[in-house]
Design an enzyme around this catalytic site. Structure first.
Site, PDB file in Angstrom:
ATOM      1  CG  PHE A   1      13.601  -7.173  -8.963  1.00 42.51           C
ATOM      2  CD1 PHE A   1      13.579  -7.651  -7.768  1.00 42.51           C
ATOM      3  CD2 PHE A   1      13.697  -7.882 -10.335  1.00 42.51           C
ATOM      4  CE1 PHE A   1      13.615  -8.990  -7.527  1.00 42.51           C
ATOM      5  CE2 PHE A   1      13.551  -9.463  -9.935  1.00 42.51           C
ATOM      6  CZ  PHE A   1      13.578  -9.659  -8.729  1.00 42.51           C
TER       7      PHE A   1
ATOM      8  CE1 TYR B   1      -5.944  -9.218  -4.949  1.00 37.35           C
ATOM      9  CE2 TYR B   1      -4.754 -10.911  -6.435  1.00 37.35           C
ATOM     10  CZ  TYR B   1      -5.161  -9.605  -6.274  1.00 37.35           C
ATOM     11  OH  TYR B   1      -4.844  -8.431  -7.300  1.00 37.35           O
TER      12      TYR B   1
ATOM     13  N   PRO C   1       2.968 -18.817  -8.508  1.00 37.78           N
ATOM     14  CG  PRO C   1       0.891 -17.968  -9.753  1.00 37.78           C
ATOM     15  CD  PRO C   1       1.848 -17.730  -8.297  1.00 37.78           C
TER      16      PRO C   1
ATOM     17  CB  VAL D   1       8.749  -8.779  -9.141  1.00 34.12           C
ATOM     18  CG1 VAL D   1       7.924  -8.809 -10.371  1.00 34.12           C
ATOM     19  CG2 VAL D   1      10.349  -9.225  -9.378  1.00 34.12           C
ATOM     20  CB  VAL D   2       8.114  -3.836 -11.497  1.00 31.26           C
ATOM     21  CG1 VAL D   2       8.707  -2.842 -12.055  1.00 31.26           C
ATOM     22  CG2 VAL D   2       7.852  -5.054 -12.482  1.00 31.26           C
TER      23      VAL D   2
ATOM     24  CG  ASN E   1       2.028  -9.758 -12.778  1.00 32.93           C
ATOM     25  OD1 ASN E   1       1.245 -10.776 -12.987  1.00 32.93           O
ATOM     26  ND2 ASN E   1       2.916  -9.914 -11.753  1.00 32.93           N
TER      27      ASN E   1
ATOM     28  NE  ARG F   1      -0.071 -16.233  -5.260  1.00 32.65           N
ATOM     29  CZ  ARG F   1       0.801 -15.340  -5.698  1.00 32.65           C
ATOM     30  NH1 ARG F   1       2.091 -15.601  -4.886  1.00 32.65           N
ATOM     31  NH2 ARG F   1       0.863 -14.481  -6.596  1.00 32.65           N
TER      32      ARG F   1
HETATM   33  P1  NAD Z   1      -3.023  -0.771  -4.745  1.00 30.37           P
HETATM   34  O1  NAD Z   1      -3.057  -1.390  -3.525  1.00 30.37           O
HETATM   35  O2  NAD Z   1      -2.078   0.360  -5.046  1.00 30.37           O
HETATM   36  O3  NAD Z   1      -4.437  -0.111  -4.672  1.00 30.37           O
HETATM   37  C1  NAD Z   1      -5.661  -0.792  -3.999  1.00 30.37           C
HETATM   38  C2  NAD Z   1      -6.409   0.570  -3.558  1.00 30.37           C
HETATM   39  O4  NAD Z   1      -7.552  -0.035  -2.747  1.00 30.37           O
HETATM   40  C3  NAD Z   1      -5.788   1.328  -2.348  1.00 30.37           C
HETATM   41  O5  NAD Z   1      -5.620   2.649  -2.502  1.00 30.37           O
HETATM   42  C4  NAD Z   1      -6.175   0.913  -0.890  1.00 30.37           C
HETATM   43  O6  NAD Z   1      -6.034   1.840  -0.060  1.00 30.37           O
HETATM   44  C5  NAD Z   1      -7.424   0.480  -1.294  1.00 30.37           C
HETATM   45  N1  NAD Z   1      -8.321  -0.343  -0.455  1.00 30.37           N
HETATM   46  C6  NAD Z   1      -7.845  -1.560  -0.123  1.00 30.37           C
HETATM   47  N2  NAD Z   1      -8.788  -2.029   0.603  1.00 30.37           N
HETATM   48  C7  NAD Z   1      -9.832  -1.119   0.577  1.00 30.37           C
HETATM   49  C8  NAD Z   1     -11.222  -1.289   1.474  1.00 30.37           C
HETATM   50  N3  NAD Z   1     -11.538  -2.157   2.345  1.00 30.37           N
HETATM   51  N4  NAD Z   1     -11.878  -0.092   1.143  1.00 30.37           N
HETATM   52  C9  NAD Z   1     -11.476   1.052   0.283  1.00 30.37           C
HETATM   53  N5  NAD Z   1     -10.373   0.977  -0.143  1.00 30.37           N
HETATM   54  C10 NAD Z   1      -9.681  -0.271   0.023  1.00 30.37           C
HETATM   55  O7  NAD Z   1      -3.128  -1.673  -5.678  1.00 30.37           O
HETATM   56  P2  NAD Z   1      -3.265  -1.623  -7.315  1.00 30.37           P
HETATM   57  O8  NAD Z   1      -2.145  -2.215  -8.211  1.00 30.37           O
HETATM   58  O9  NAD Z   1      -3.735  -0.212  -7.820  1.00 30.37           O
HETATM   59  O10 NAD Z   1      -4.746  -2.618  -7.608  1.00 30.37           O
HETATM   60  C11 NAD Z   1      -5.931  -1.964  -7.979  1.00 30.37           C
HETATM   61  C12 NAD Z   1      -6.872  -3.084  -8.321  1.00 30.37           C
HETATM   62  O11 NAD Z   1      -6.378  -3.732  -9.403  1.00 30.37           O
HETATM   63  C13 NAD Z   1      -7.062  -4.305  -7.246  1.00 30.37           C
HETATM   64  O12 NAD Z   1      -8.323  -4.705  -6.977  1.00 30.37           O
HETATM   65  C14 NAD Z   1      -6.129  -5.263  -7.688  1.00 30.37           C
HETATM   66  O13 NAD Z   1      -6.511  -6.555  -7.116  1.00 30.37           O
HETATM   67  C15 NAD Z   1      -6.286  -5.273  -9.156  1.00 30.37           C
HETATM   68  N6  NAD Z   1      -5.080  -5.660  -9.767  1.00 30.37           N
HETATM   69  C16 NAD Z   1      -4.003  -5.215 -10.154  1.00 30.37           C
HETATM   70  C17 NAD Z   1      -3.114  -5.783 -10.713  1.00 30.37           C
HETATM   71  C18 NAD Z   1      -1.538  -4.947 -10.787  1.00 30.37           C
HETATM   72  O14 NAD Z   1      -0.683  -5.647 -11.394  1.00 30.37           O
HETATM   73  N7  NAD Z   1      -1.328  -3.666 -10.354  1.00 30.37           N
HETATM   74  C19 NAD Z   1      -3.140  -6.909 -11.322  1.00 30.37           C
HETATM   75  C20 NAD Z   1      -4.358  -7.664 -11.004  1.00 30.37           C
HETATM   76  C21 NAD Z   1      -5.335  -6.955 -10.445  1.00 30.37           C
HETATM   77  N1  UDP Z   2       9.423 -11.843  -6.800  1.00 35.42           N
HETATM   78  C1  UDP Z   2      10.891 -11.836  -6.543  1.00 35.42           C
HETATM   79  N2  UDP Z   2      11.384 -10.974  -5.642  1.00 35.42           N
HETATM   80  C2  UDP Z   2      10.554 -10.003  -5.188  1.00 35.42           C
HETATM   81  C3  UDP Z   2       9.109 -10.027  -5.343  1.00 35.42           C
HETATM   82  C4  UDP Z   2       8.553 -10.911  -6.016  1.00 35.42           C
HETATM   83  O1  UDP Z   2      11.489 -12.776  -7.096  1.00 35.42           O
HETATM   84  O2  UDP Z   2      11.539  -9.060  -4.572  1.00 35.42           O
HETATM   85  C5  UDP Z   2       8.747 -12.910  -7.640  1.00 35.42           C
HETATM   86  C6  UDP Z   2       7.472 -13.411  -6.947  1.00 35.42           C
HETATM   87  O3  UDP Z   2       7.926 -14.581  -6.187  1.00 35.42           O
HETATM   88  C7  UDP Z   2       6.707 -14.066  -8.146  1.00 35.42           C
HETATM   89  C8  UDP Z   2       7.002 -12.772  -9.222  1.00 35.42           C
HETATM   90  O4  UDP Z   2       8.288 -12.239  -8.810  1.00 35.42           O
HETATM   91  O5  UDP Z   2       7.320 -15.213  -8.919  1.00 35.42           O
HETATM   92  C9  UDP Z   2       6.025 -11.702  -9.140  1.00 35.42           C
HETATM   93  O6  UDP Z   2       5.652 -11.416  -8.087  1.00 35.42           O
HETATM   94  P1  UDP Z   2       4.734 -10.294  -7.407  1.00 35.42           P
HETATM   95  O7  UDP Z   2       4.587 -10.062  -6.062  1.00 35.42           O
HETATM   96  O8  UDP Z   2       5.225  -9.001  -8.350  1.00 35.42           O
HETATM   97  O9  UDP Z   2       3.123 -10.469  -8.160  1.00 35.42           O
HETATM   98  P2  UDP Z   2       2.545 -11.890  -8.502  1.00 35.42           P
HETATM   99  O10 UDP Z   2       3.337 -13.026  -7.758  1.00 35.42           O
HETATM  100  O11 UDP Z   2       1.232 -11.752  -7.864  1.00 35.42           O
HETATM  101  O12 UDP Z   2       2.396 -12.164  -9.888  1.00 35.42           O
END
Ligand code: NAD
Ligand code: UDP
Length: 310
Positions: free
Chosen positions: A190, A144, A273, A186-187, A173, A141
Site C-alpha cells: 500500500f 507456512y 484470515p 499489505v503495508v 504482522n 497457506r
Molecule cells: P524476510 O522474508 O524479510 O526474512 C526471512 C529471511 O530468511 C530472508 O533473509 C531469507 O533470505 C531467509 N531465508 C529464507 N529461507 C531460508 C533458508 N532456507 N535458509 C537460510 N535463509 C533463509 O521476512 P521477515 O519479515 O524478516 O521474517 C523473519 C521471520 O519472522 C520469519 O521466520 C517469519 O516467518 C517470522 N515472522 C515475521 C512476521 C512479520 O510480520 N514480519 C510475522 C510473523 C512471523
Molecule cells: N492485502 C491486501 N492487499 C495487498 C496485500 C495484502 O488487501 O496488496 C490483504 C491480505 O489479503 C490480508 C491482509 O492484507 O487480508 C494482510 O496481508 P499480508 O500479506 O500483509 O499478511 P497476512 O495475510 O499474512 O497477515
C-alpha cells in the site's frame, strides 16, 4: 558479550535485529540463503569486526560455536512462501531441526520466530496463547502455517526430551523500513502503491482486520523473550493489539501520503484470515513489554524509507 546466530539475518527483521545486537556489544553471525533477504540490508554492517555473514541454506546442518540462536530463516510474505511451498515447509521443519541440533550440541539458547498464522482463521478474538488455532492443513497457506506449527512442536520436543533451552515467539504482522519492495505484504504494497500513485489493491472487501506492530517494538519484545528466565519457554504473542481493517489502512495511507491513488478490489486469497489481534497479557506480565510506537508514527517512518528506495 555473546556470540549470537541469526538465521535469516539478511531479511527484514533479521537485519534490524543484527543492528540491535551489535549495538548492545554482541558478536553477530548472520546466516542467510538470500531468498527474500538481501545484501543491501546488511551492507552497512559488513565492515563491523563483530559481524559475520554466512551464505548457507538452513535446510542443511551447520556447525558453529554460538551462545544464542534466533531462528528467523523463512520467507514471511504469502507471495514468497507460496512461490515454492515445498521449500517453505522444508525450511520450517528441517531448518528447526538443524537449528535445534546446533543448540543442543553447543548448549545454546534458541528462539523460534513463530507466527500468528499458527492460529489460522481464528474463532477466538483476540487470540491468546492458549488457543490451538483453526488452520487448514491442506490449503495454500499450510506450507507456512503448518510448517511453523511443526517448528513449535520440534522446539517443545527438543526441550522436553533433550533439555534444550528454548523460547517461542508468536509474531503478529510487523512492518517498517527495509521490507523488500517486492515483499507483497499489505503495508509495503500500500505504501509503494500510494507513493507511485498506482491503484491500491484491496483483497476482498477490505473488512478483514490485522494488528500492525512497528519493527522496533517487535525486536524489543524478541530480545526480552530471549533473555527471560529459562523456565519461561513461551509461546508468547508479540504484536500490537490495536486492530484495523485493511480498508482503514488504505485510507490512512492515502491521507498520509497525499496520494491520488484509487482503491481497486481484487479477489480475497484462499484461507485469508478474517480477523487477527493479539492478546498480549502474557508478554506484559512476563516480559514487562508492550508496543510503544503508534501506527501513525510507524507508518511515517516506513513512508520515509520507501520514498528513498523507490
Ligand atoms: P524476510 O522474508 O524479510 O526474512 C526471512 C529471511 O530468511 C530472508 O533473509 C531469507 O533470505 C531467509 N531465508 C529464507 N529461507 C531460508 C533458508 N532456507 N535458509 C537460510 N535463509 C533463509 O521476512 P521477515 O519479515 O524478516 O521474517 C523473519 C521471520 O519472522 C520469519 O521466520 C517469519 O516467518 C517470522 N515472522 C515475521 C512476521 C512479520 O510480520 N514480519 C510475522 C510473523 C512471523
Ligand atoms: N492485502 C491486501 N492487499 C495487498 C496485500 C495484502 O488487501 O496488496 C490483504 C491480505 O489479503 C490480508 C491482509 O492484507 O487480508 C494482510 O496481508 P499480508 O500479506 O500483509 O499478511 P497476512 O495475510 O499474512 O497477515
Amino acid at each position: 558479550m555473546k556470540r549470537i546466530l541469526i538465521t535469516g539475518g539478511a531479511g527484514f527483521l533479521g537485519s534490524h535485529l543484527s543492528e540491535r545486537l551489535l549495538a548492545e556489544g554482541h558478536e553477530v553471525l548472520c546466516l542467510d540463503n538470500f531468498f527474500t533477504g538481501s545484501k543491501d540490508n546488511i551492507r552497512h554492517l559488513l565492515g563491523n569486526p563483530h559481524f559475520e555473514c554466512i551464505r548457507h541454506d538452513i535446510i542443511n546442518p551447520i556447525y558453529l560455536e554460538v551462545d544464542q540462536i534466533y531462528n528467523l530463516a523463512c520467507p514471511a510474505s504469502p507471495v514468497h512462501y507460496q512461490a515454492n511451498p515445498i521449500k517453505t515447509i522444508k525450511t520450517n521443519v528441517m531448518g528447526a531441526i538443524n537449528a535445534l541440533g546446533l543448540a543442543k550440541r553447543v548448549k545454546a539458547r534458541i528462539l523460534q520466530a513463530s507466527t500468528s498464522e499458527v492460529y489460522g482463521d481464528p474463532e477466538i478474538h483476540p487470540q491468546t496463547e492458549a488457543y490451538w488455532g483453526r488452520v487448514n492443513p491442506i490449503g495454500i497457506r499450510s506450507c507456512y502455517d503448518e510448517g511453523k506449527r511443526a517448528a513449535e512442536c520440534l522446539m517443545m520436543d527438543y526441550h522436553r526430551q533433550n533439555g534444550v533451552d528454548i523460547k517461542i515467539a508468536r509474531i503478529f504482522n510487523t512492518y517498517g523500513p527495509r521490507m523488500a519492495v517486492s515483499d507483497g505484504r499489505v503495508v509495503s504494497n500500500f505504501v509503494i502503491q500510494a507513493l507511485r500513485g498506482e491503484a491500491i489493491t484491496i483483497y476482498g472487501d477490505g473488512s478483514q482486520t490485522r494488528s500492525f506492530c512497528y519493527v522496533d517494538d517487535l525486536l524489543e519484545g524478541l530480545i526480552r523473550l530471549m533473555n527471560s528466565p529459562s523456565d519461561f519457554t513461551g509461546p508468547v504473542n508479540i504484536g500490537n493489539p490495536v486492530e484495523f481493517t485493511i480498508l482503514e489502512l488504505a485510507q490512512r495511507l492515502i491521507r498520509m501520503t497525499g496520494s491520488a491513488s484509487q482503491l481497486v478490489y481484487r479477489p480475497l486469497p484462499q484461507d485469508d484470515p478474517v480477523q487477527r489481534k493479539p492478546d498480549i497479557a502474557l508478554a506484559r506480565k512476563v516480559l514487562d513489554w508492550e508496543p510503544q510506537v503508534p501506527l501513525e508514527r510507524g507508518l511515517e517512518k516506513t513512508i520515509a524509507y520507501f520514498q528513498q528506495v523507490i
